[in-house]
Scaffold this motif. Structure first.
Motif, mmCIF file in Angstrom:
data_model
loop_
_atom_site.group_PDB
_atom_site.id
_atom_site.type_symbol
_atom_site.label_atom_id
_atom_site.label_comp_id
_atom_site.label_asym_id
_atom_site.label_seq_id
_atom_site.Cartn_x
_atom_site.Cartn_y
_atom_site.Cartn_z
ATOM 1 N N LYS A 1 0.974 -1.038 0.139
ATOM 2 C CA LYS A 1 -0.015 -0.008 0.047
ATOM 3 C C LYS A 1 0.706 1.134 0.008
ATOM 4 N N LEU A 2 2.120 1.307 0.724
ATOM 5 C CA LEU A 2 3.041 2.146 0.794
ATOM 6 C C LEU A 2 3.593 2.532 -0.549
ATOM 7 N N GLY A 3 3.943 1.392 -1.277
ATOM 8 C CA GLY A 3 4.615 1.320 -2.304
ATOM 9 C C GLY A 3 3.691 2.241 -3.606
ATOM 10 N N PHE A 4 2.314 1.694 -3.515
ATOM 11 C CA PHE A 4 1.574 2.209 -4.328
ATOM 12 C C PHE A 4 1.264 3.720 -4.186
ATOM 13 N N HIS A 5 1.330 4.448 -3.192
ATOM 14 C CA HIS A 5 0.909 5.803 -2.968
ATOM 15 C C HIS A 5 2.354 6.522 -3.117
ATOM 16 N N TRP A 6 3.530 5.780 -3.497
ATOM 17 C CA TRP A 6 4.779 6.464 -3.858
ATOM 18 C C TRP A 6 5.103 6.017 -5.237
ATOM 19 N N SER A 7 4.159 5.611 -6.023
ATOM 20 C CA SER A 7 4.524 5.326 -7.428
ATOM 21 C C SER A 7 4.335 6.212 -8.553
ATOM 22 N N GLY A 8 4.294 7.545 -8.089
ATOM 23 C CA GLY A 8 4.200 8.349 -9.058
ATOM 24 C C GLY A 8 2.555 8.559 -9.725
ATOM 25 N N ARG A 9 2.492 8.567 -10.870
ATOM 26 C CA ARG A 9 1.265 8.631 -11.395
ATOM 27 C C ARG A 9 0.380 7.274 -11.603
ATOM 28 N N VAL A 10 0.832 6.407 -10.965
ATOM 29 C CA VAL A 10 0.013 4.949 -11.095
ATOM 30 C C VAL A 10 -1.281 5.124 -10.263
ATOM 31 N N PRO A 11 -1.399 5.734 -8.914
ATOM 32 C CA PRO A 11 -2.527 5.979 -8.353
ATOM 33 C C PRO A 11 -3.604 6.788 -9.117
ATOM 34 N N ALA A 12 -3.380 7.797 -10.120
ATOM 35 C CA ALA A 12 -4.284 8.331 -10.912
ATOM 36 C C ALA A 12 -4.940 7.370 -11.826
ATOM 37 N N VAL A 13 -4.347 6.275 -12.321
ATOM 38 C CA VAL A 13 -4.785 5.489 -13.171
ATOM 39 C C VAL A 13 -5.275 4.141 -12.604
ATOM 40 N N VAL A 14 -4.650 3.491 -11.694
ATOM 41 C CA VAL A 14 -4.947 2.335 -11.394
ATOM 42 C C VAL A 14 -5.399 2.320 -10.027
ATOM 43 N N PRO A 15 -6.656 1.611 -9.760
ATOM 44 C CA PRO A 15 -7.211 1.794 -8.398
ATOM 45 C C PRO A 15 -6.324 1.091 -7.331
#
Length: 715
Positions: A83-97
């Motif tokens: 979960k932490l890596g997801f929120h630090w992955s740049g623009r990924v959270p804006a595209v992938v839930p």
């Protein structure tokens, strides 16, 4: 970012390494021979066994002693790092839930475990889900439920959650039974009750990704509460229907009386869970009233009573979801009025953390459970299920909304209907219920179909819901928090509508809301809230609530400045220009004596010189100068002149030496401090005061900040 994924891989290795060791137990040590008789003893098989003296071990490993908690902590740590890596992955959270990424992490971990062990990875048991992971999620949803919006739209929410769920369950179940009749060779052994059982579990929606998109894009409150409330109550209805059809399957035959009793059981289960939650909610509120001397344990009662209501309902075969939601909604306003601000913050963050960890573990295990050997594939059944879920969901929303719009003032638009129908994602509820089905030949087909439907809805619909909301231009909500004035006007309109309904004899929602508020104020709040915490008025309670939102920085509150807008640095010539403008304006402001109103001064004679010579401010009320303004006719002619020429007076600020008054005869009595000032006498006093500015001992005069008076000439 790379470090986070490295830690995740290391934790994955830690997860399957002990399991791999468990598959290869150490070989038995060879038994020594020709030992002296003194070292032997009788064994269980009648032979001679030897007890060798064991040397003292400096270092040893006992994994079996800590296996269960150790693996639980590792799974939670893996999910949290993902979960932490997801929120630090740049623009990924804006595209992938977020749920999609967690499922992919689960697929990766499950694939690694399967490749090393060559067997199916561990799966999440239904008891662990329903007893430990589901309650925190439902408690968080119920405790932070927007009460006003929920109860204003309660009729529509129940319309969608109850009738809509029945529509989907019966529609999908009967349609799948028709598909099974069309393919008797591969699906002929699936009965009608099995199809209805599968339809009841596949109708459970879990729009976690949709709600996160709604919060990010700030969709209108009506759409948000309809989707949120319908999904919350839909879970309770689907679980009740699932248990009903499961009990029908265990009967040798189902008669009409059994169907009638089943309908009564649905009502008893739902209403029973509601009353259990209401009871524990009131008890929790009453307990929090006596926590003033032990505030540190006040948040604990919120969790204990909520969880106890869920367990009690499950023990009585009632709806645990209804119980915990009702308990949370009931106790919230009373508990928050009794506990301190720190306790409220603790409750808020602990609930959010607990529910977030539970959701993360559920989606990770959903991905892990996909990698297994028990899958059974059938193209007709899988494709038909996926298509029927979309069709019956869409038709149900359209038909039910067409009926409910005739009874609503704020109708549900077609765009909102499309988002509601498209946002019916499947998730944890149906995934856990499918493993509870009793063994029969097509259980593996049900598991495979459920996983396919979940993956399709989460990945396809969850990833495309945000572009659709932007494309359809769904109405957004007001970004700013409501002010006290807006809350007061809103309550005024509610009271006005309640009065109108009472006059015309119509018992609408405003009428019942007003009756409940009166009952709550007269009985419940006096009994459940401490006297020192009871606000004297509802307006003050609204103000205190808005102050608390402002202090804790509500997540829904928009930033004052858009964080995405970055201003460019100013050039040197621009800085010089700004500095010159500020210096010139400051100099003009200092030269200009800005008038200001003073209620302690009166207007001077209009014939006075217009030169702005500063007059020192009059002394305090006890030392104010007074003069005799009585005229020859024995009347206060000066007073009449002062009133005739009364106008706004001015005060200006100047630096001047401190005046030293030596003649005490000029001081007036306190009773005469409100007399008017004669212009000629004022001029004389001005000369006397100005002659005393010089210090008597020749030292430099001490400067202070004083106020001087100036009059405005009548035009």
């Amino acid at each position: 970012m790379a470090a986070l994924w490295t830690l995740s891989l290391l934790l994955s290795a830690c997860l399957f390494w002990p399991a791999c060791l468990a598959l290869n137990p150490p070989a038995e040590l060879p038994q020594p021979h020709n030992l002296p008789p003194s070292l032997g003893a009788n064994s269980s098989d009648g032979g001679l066994s030897v007890d060798l003296p064991m040397p003292l071990r400096v270092f040893s490993v006992d994994y079996n002693h800590v296996q269960a908690p150790f693996e639980i902590v590792l799974w939670i740590m893996l999910a949290s790092l993902a979960k932490l890596g997801f929120h630090w992955s740049g623009r990924v959270p804006a595209v992938v839930p977020e749920s999609c990424l967690l499922i992919m992490v689960g697929l990766l971990v499950g694939g690694v475990i399967y490749g090393v062990r060559h067997s199916a990875p561990p799966t999440l048991s239904a008891d662990a889900f329903f007893l430990f992971l589901l309650p925190p999620i439902v408690l968080d949803a119920g405790y932070f439920l927007p009460g006003k919006l929920f109860f204003e739209n309660l009729g529509t929410i129940l319309w969608y959650a109850v009738l809509g769920t029945l529509w989907n369950v019966l529609g999908i179940g009967l349609s799948l039974y028709g598909v099974c009749l069309l393919a008797p060779s591969s699906l002929g052994d699936i009965s009608l009750l099995h199809c209805l059982l599968f339809g009841s579990l596949i109708a459970a929606v879990d729009p976690v990704a949709v709600l996160s998109v709604f919060q990010e894009m700030h969709v209108n409150d009506q759409l948000h509460i309809l989707v949120f409330g319908e999904s919350l109550l839909n879970d309770a209805v689907t679980v009740v229907l699932y248990k009903l059809f499961e009990s029908f399957l265990r009967l040798p035959s189902v008669s009409g009386l059994d169907v009638l009793l089943g309908g009564c059981r649905v009502l008893v289960v739902g209403l029973g869970g509601l009353f259990v939650g209401l009871f524990f909610g009131l008890v929790a509120a009453l307990t929090s009233r006596f926590t003033s001397r032990a505030q540190v344990i006040a948040p604990l009662f919120v969790f204990l009573y909520s969880y106890l209501s869920y367990l009690t309902s499950e023990m009585l075969h009632l709806s645990g979801i209804m119980a915990i939601v009702t308990c949370a909604v009931t106790m919230k306003q009373y508990v928050e009025a009794n506990v301190s601000e720190r306790s409220k913050t603790s409750i808020q963050y602990f609930l959010k953390m607990w529910s977030s960890v539970s959701e993360t573990l559920i989606f990770v295990f959903l991905g892990v459970s996909t990698i297994q050997d028990v899958h059974m594939w059938s193209w007709p059944f899988v494709c038909s299920t996926l298509l029927l879920c979309l069709i019956w969901r869409a038709t149900g929303v359209l038909l039910l909304t067409a009926v409910v719009n005739k009874l609503r003032r704020n109708t549900v638009t077609f765009r909102d209907q499309f988002i509601i129908a498209y946002g019916g994602l499947r998730g944890a509820i149906c995934f856990s219920l499918v493993f509870l089905i009793d063994d029969f030949p097509k259980k593996r087909l049900f598991i495979t179909t459920t996983i396919v439907v979940i993956l399709f809805t989460v990945f396809v619909q969850g990833m495309t819901i945000k572009p659709l909301v932007e494309l359809l231009d769904v109405k957004r909500k007001k970004r700013a928090l409501p002010t006290v004035s807006e809350e007061i006007h809103s309550r005024l309109i509610d009271h006005l509508l309640a009065g109108i309904e009472d006059v015309v004899g119509y018992w609408g929602q405003h009428y019942w809301k007003d009756k409940f508020e009166q009952f709550n104020k007269k009985y419940l709040r006096r009994f459940l809230i401490r006297e020192d915490h009871q606000a004297p008025s509802s307006i003050l309670r609204v103000y205190q609530e808005l102050e608390r939102r402002d202090q804790r920085g509500d997540e829904e509150a928009p930033p004052l400045v858009d964080p995405r807008s970055h201003s460019r640095p100013l050039l040197p010539e621009e800085m010089d220009s700004i500095r010159r403008i500020l210096s010139r304006n400051l100099q003009n402001f200092n030269n200009k004596q800005t008038p200001a109103y003073s209620r302690h001064t009166l207007h001077q004679d209009a014939t006075m010189d217009r030169t702005r010579k500063p007059l020192h401010r009059h002394q305090s009320l006890g030392e104010r100068y007074t003069f005799n303004t009585q005229g020859e006719d024995g009347e206060f002619s000066g007073s009449r002149r002062g009133r005739a020429g009364l106008s706004r007076s001015h005060t200006v600020c100047s630096m001047s030496p401190r005046p030293v008054l030596q003649d005490s005869s000029v001081l007036a009595a306190p009773s005469q401090s409100r007399g008017l000032v004669d212009p000629k006498s004022s001029a004389v006093r001005k000369e006397q005061i100005s002659s005393q500015h010089q210090a008597p001992d020749g030292r430099a005069p001490k400067k202070q900040l004083s106020f001087v008076l100036e009059s405005e000439k009548q035009q």
